[in-house]
Design a protein around this motif. Structure first.
Motif, PDB file in Angstrom:
ATOM      1  N   ALA A  90     -23.702 -20.716  15.033  1.00  0.00           N
ATOM      2  CA  ALA A  90     -23.118 -21.756  14.181  1.00  0.00           C
ATOM      3  C   ALA A  90     -23.099 -21.314  12.718  1.00  0.00           C
ATOM      4  N   SER A  91     -24.174 -20.715  12.261  1.00  0.00           N
ATOM      5  CA  SER A  91     -24.236 -20.256  10.874  1.00  0.00           C
ATOM      6  C   SER A  91     -23.237 -19.133  10.622  1.00  0.00           C
ATOM      7  N   GLY A  92     -23.118 -18.215  11.556  1.00  0.00           N
ATOM      8  CA  GLY A  92     -22.160 -17.122  11.415  1.00  0.00           C
ATOM      9  C   GLY A  92     -20.729 -17.612  11.386  1.00  0.00           C
ATOM     10  N   ILE A 111     -20.130 -19.335   8.037  1.00  0.00           N
ATOM     11  CA  ILE A 111     -19.954 -18.398   6.921  1.00  0.00           C
ATOM     12  C   ILE A 111     -18.574 -17.761   6.965  1.00  0.00           C
ATOM     13  N   VAL A 112     -18.107 -17.396   8.159  1.00  0.00           N
ATOM     14  CA  VAL A 112     -16.769 -16.813   8.278  1.00  0.00           C
ATOM     15  C   VAL A 112     -15.700 -17.833   7.874  1.00  0.00           C
ATOM     16  N   LEU A 113     -15.842 -19.077   8.324  1.00  0.00           N
ATOM     17  CA  LEU A 113     -14.880 -20.115   7.944  1.00  0.00           C
ATOM     18  C   LEU A 113     -14.895 -20.368   6.443  1.00  0.00           C
ATOM     19  N   LEU A 114     -16.069 -20.399   5.856  1.00  0.00           N
ATOM     20  CA  LEU A 114     -16.167 -20.633   4.413  1.00  0.00           C
ATOM     21  C   LEU A 114     -15.547 -19.486   3.611  1.00  0.00           C
ATOM     22  N   LEU A 115     -15.750 -18.262   4.064  1.00  0.00           N
ATOM     23  CA  LEU A 115     -15.105 -17.128   3.392  1.00  0.00           C
ATOM     24  C   LEU A 115     -13.589 -17.196   3.543  1.00  0.00           C
ATOM     25  N   ALA A 116     -13.116 -17.596   4.717  1.00  0.00           N
ATOM     26  CA  ALA A 116     -11.670 -17.723   4.935  1.00  0.00           C
ATOM     27  C   ALA A 116     -11.079 -18.818   4.045  1.00  0.00           C
ATOM     28  N   LEU A 128     -23.563 -23.875  -0.527  1.00  0.00           N
ATOM     29  CA  LEU A 128     -24.666 -22.918  -0.383  1.00  0.00           C
ATOM     30  C   LEU A 128     -25.924 -23.603   0.157  1.00  0.00           C
ATOM     31  N   ALA A 129     -26.230 -24.791  -0.349  1.00  0.00           N
ATOM     32  CA  ALA A 129     -27.395 -25.527   0.143  1.00  0.00           C
ATOM     33  C   ALA A 129     -27.229 -25.884   1.625  1.00  0.00           C
ATOM     34  N   LEU A 130     -26.027 -26.276   2.026  1.00  0.00           N
ATOM     35  CA  LEU A 130     -25.792 -26.621   3.431  1.00  0.00           C
ATOM     36  C   LEU A 130     -25.874 -25.391   4.332  1.00  0.00           C
ATOM     37  N   VAL A 131     -25.408 -24.250   3.861  1.00  0.00           N
ATOM     38  CA  VAL A 131     -25.503 -23.027   4.663  1.00  0.00           C
ATOM     39  C   VAL A 131     -26.961 -22.595   4.797  1.00  0.00           C
ATOM     40  N   VAL A 132     -27.717 -22.688   3.725  1.00  0.00           N
ATOM     41  CA  VAL A 132     -29.147 -22.365   3.807  1.00  0.00           C
ATOM     42  C   VAL A 132     -29.845 -23.333   4.751  1.00  0.00           C
ATOM     43  N   LEU A 133     -29.476 -24.609   4.678  1.00  0.00           N
ATOM     44  CA  LEU A 133     -30.037 -25.591   5.602  1.00  0.00           C
ATOM     45  C   LEU A 133     -29.707 -25.224   7.040  1.00  0.00           C
ATOM     46  N   PHE A 172     -20.442 -30.031   7.679  1.00  0.00           N
ATOM     47  CA  PHE A 172     -20.413 -30.630   6.344  1.00  0.00           C
ATOM     48  C   PHE A 172     -20.068 -29.596   5.275  1.00  0.00           C
ATOM     49  N   ALA A 173     -20.572 -28.382   5.415  1.00  0.00           N
ATOM     50  CA  ALA A 173     -20.253 -27.324   4.447  1.00  0.00           C
ATOM     51  C   ALA A 173     -18.755 -27.013   4.467  1.00  0.00           C
ATOM     52  N   VAL A 174     -18.157 -26.947   5.639  1.00  0.00           N
ATOM     53  CA  VAL A 174     -16.718 -26.677   5.744  1.00  0.00           C
ATOM     54  C   VAL A 174     -15.922 -27.843   5.167  1.00  0.00           C
TER      55      VAL A 174
END
Length: 139
Positions: free
Chosen positions: A25-27, A30-35, A78-83, A99-101
């Motif tokens: 899920a984290s990976g 991160i890929v979606l957020l970078l995209a 960033l806080a949500l990804v760390v969470l 939520f981060a996306v």
């Protein structure tokens, strides 16, 4: 048996490893957020800045507000990804990634909405100027 259970659950034991779902899920997050960042936010802000530059300010670009919203959104994402990375349950990690996306998409849409609203306000200011110039030109 009770003593052994208490020993395993005590502070001296090894921490429980994170499930594979947390890493997946984290990976994916991160890929979606970078995209979203590289494929939507940066090109969109560049396009809107270019439109502002080519129209000599007729289409306003609120640089300060967009920058503040982007910075605040980056901190929240960033806080949500760390969470998501630090959770021990896959469901909690997935919710944090979703939520981060969503926050990243909202931050991406914000400049478009702000420029559209500012342009609509500016267009209301421009029409009287155009009619005044037309009247001066035609006599």
């Amino acid at each position: 048996m009770t003593t052994l259970r208490g020993f395993r659950r005590g502070r001296g034991g090894m921490p429980r490893p994170r499930p594979r779902g947390v890493w997946v899920a984290s990976g994916i997050g991160i890929v979606l957020l970078l995209a979203i960042t590289l494929g939507a936010f940066f090109p969109l802000v560049g396009f809107l800045g270019g439109v502002t530059a080519t129209t000599a300010g007729l289409v306003p670009f609120p640089f300060v507000r967009v920058t503040l919203v982007a910075l605040l959104g980056a901190v929240v994402v960033l806080a949500l990804v760390v969470l998501a990375l630090t959770r021990r349950h896959t469901a909690t990690s997935v919710v944090a990634v979703v939520f981060a996306v969503l926050v990243a998409l909202a931050v991406t849409i914000y400049p478009v909405v702000t420029v559209a609203i500012s342009s609509a306000d500016r267009a209301g200011d421009v029409w009287p100027i155009v009619t005044d110039l037309w009247q001066r030109f035609t006599g």
